[in-house]
Design a protein around this motif. Structure first.
Motif, short mmCIF file in Angstrom:
data_model
loop_
_atom_site.label_atom_id
_atom_site.label_comp_id
_atom_site.label_asym_id
_atom_site.label_seq_id
_atom_site.Cartn_x
_atom_site.Cartn_y
_atom_site.Cartn_z
N PHE A 150 -0.39 4.82 -3.74
CA PHE A 150 -0.66 3.39 -3.92
C PHE A 150 -2.04 3.19 -4.53
O PHE A 150 -2.23 2.36 -5.42
N GLU A 151 -3.01 3.96 -4.09
CA GLU A 151 -4.36 3.87 -4.64
C GLU A 151 -4.38 4.22 -6.12
O GLU A 151 -4.98 3.51 -6.95
N PHE A 178 -9.30 -2.83 0.30
CA PHE A 178 -7.84 -2.81 0.45
C PHE A 178 -7.38 -1.92 1.60
O PHE A 178 -6.29 -1.34 1.56
N ALA A 179 -8.22 -1.81 2.63
CA ALA A 179 -7.85 -1.13 3.88
C ALA A 179 -7.31 0.27 3.64
O ALA A 179 -6.28 0.67 4.21
N ASN A 184 1.17 -1.32 4.27
CA ASN A 184 1.60 -2.16 5.39
C ASN A 184 0.54 -3.20 5.76
O ASN A 184 0.87 -4.25 6.31
N ILE A 185 -0.73 -2.91 5.47
CA ILE A 185 -1.81 -3.86 5.74
C ILE A 185 -2.02 -4.77 4.54
O ILE A 185 -2.15 -6.00 4.67
N VAL A 186 -2.03 -4.18 3.34
CA VAL A 186 -2.31 -4.95 2.13
C VAL A 186 -1.24 -6.01 1.89
O VAL A 186 -1.53 -7.13 1.44
N VAL A 214 -1.66 -6.82 -4.17
CA VAL A 214 -1.00 -7.29 -2.95
C VAL A 214 0.51 -7.38 -3.15
O VAL A 214 1.29 -6.96 -2.28
N ASP A 215 0.93 -7.90 -4.30
CA ASP A 215 2.37 -7.99 -4.58
C ASP A 215 3.00 -6.60 -4.68
O ASP A 215 4.14 -6.39 -4.22
#
Length: 314
Positions: A150-151, A178-179, A184-186, A214-215
């Motif tokens: 994801f990063e 972005f945690a 699951n958090i973002v 976020v999307d």
């Protein structure tokens, strides 16, 4: 013209040819050798204060040519020239051949000269340390962790606005904002968090880009429900085996590939944003789904070894 005049002209032409032939025979043998040598090897000579010193000669020799008329079959001409140069060089300079200093680079398990390891051509002596470190430690290494994927997807999307160096300098700040790129958090971030991140001057990430991240986190959670993990979803496109390329020149490395176009099309269908074929291919390179280090780069062999290991996601 009378027959007598014709005979006079013939006699004069014959005498002229004999004179030319005599002058050719009087030329030094060294000039003949030099002329023939230049037909086979491009040789350039530069004079200095000492005509006999080794430094007075600048030679550029083709490594693929041989000449049977200037040397026997067992001794190449360039070897004979090398021996001749050693003989005319001053004694105190014959053995002063520079020897590369060998350096052991910690944690990389490689040996290199004092100029450092050989890297891909786009890494230069002026490249930022963050960019060099990313090339040496991350780029092309297979990644299976969902948060890391994801990063990388988010950073590749930011290539629309920044280059790799600018993004990598913000990497820790991005992780904090972005945690740790936990989808699951973002995916649960609201307007307040989005505006706060977008207003961070150190990040300089526009609000629209923050919303894209976020999307995409929301899309990832859907992919996890369907495929088990983002890792499984992405790696299935290459049958869980990285594509190993053998590029020698930077111009050979593509900006996109048919596989990237297929992945991009499906990701767009699922609602992902900033996932065009070029961005997806950059993601595949960074995540080790394709090995695009140049073959003479010291990281090529390491990444190929990692790529040839069995699928280890579990």
């Amino acid at each position: 013209m009378s027959r007598q005049n014709v005979k006079k002209l013939q006699a004069m032409e014959k005498s002229r040819n004999i004179n030319i032939s005599c002058r050719e025979k009087e030329k030094p043998i060294t000039n003949l050798f030099s002329r023939n040598l230049k037909k086979i090897y491009p040789v350039g000579l530069q004079r200095t204060c000492s005509a006999l010193s080794l430094s007075s000669l600048s030679l550029s020799l083709s490594q693929n040519s041989t000449d049977s008329c200037l040397t026997d079959s067992s001794t190449p001409i360039d070897h004979k020239i090398s021996l001749a140069l050693r003989l005319i060089a001053p004694a105190e300079r014959r053995d002063q051949v520079p020897v590369p200093k060998i350096v052991q680079i910690p944690n990389l398990n490689i040996v290199a000269t004092d100029e450092g390891p050989r890297r891909c051509n786009w890494i230069t002596k002026n490249s930022d340390k963050a960019y060099v470190q990313f090339h040496d430690e991350c780029w092309g290494v297979p990644v299976y962790d969902d948060n890391q994927l994801f990063e990388l997807l988010a950073m590749c999307g930011m290539l629309m606005d920044f280059n790799w160096t600018e993004i990598l300098k913000r990497r820790e700040l991005l992780r904090e904002a972005f945690a740790g790129f936990d989808p699951n958090i973002v995916c649960k971030m609201g307007e307040k968090e989005i505006i706060e991140i977008a207003s961070n001057k150190d990040l300089s990430v526009g609000e629209s880009r923050v919303r894209c991240i976020v999307d995409n986190a929301k899309c990832i959670t859907e992919v996890v429900r369907e495929c088990g993990s983002l890792s499984s979803y992405m790696w299935e496109y290459v049958s869980y085996i990285p594509v190993i390329n053998k590029f020698r020149y930077p111009r050979s490395v593509p900006f996109r590939s048919p596989k990237a176009e297929i992945i991009s099309k499906d990701m767009v269908r699922r609602g992902f944003r900033l996932v065009g074929p070029v961005i997806v291919y950059s993601f595949m390179q960074a995540a080790g789904m394709t090995i695009d280090h140049l073959v003479d780069c010291f990281r090529y062999g390491d990444c190929v070894s990692l790529a040839e290991r069995p699928w280890r996601h579990g």
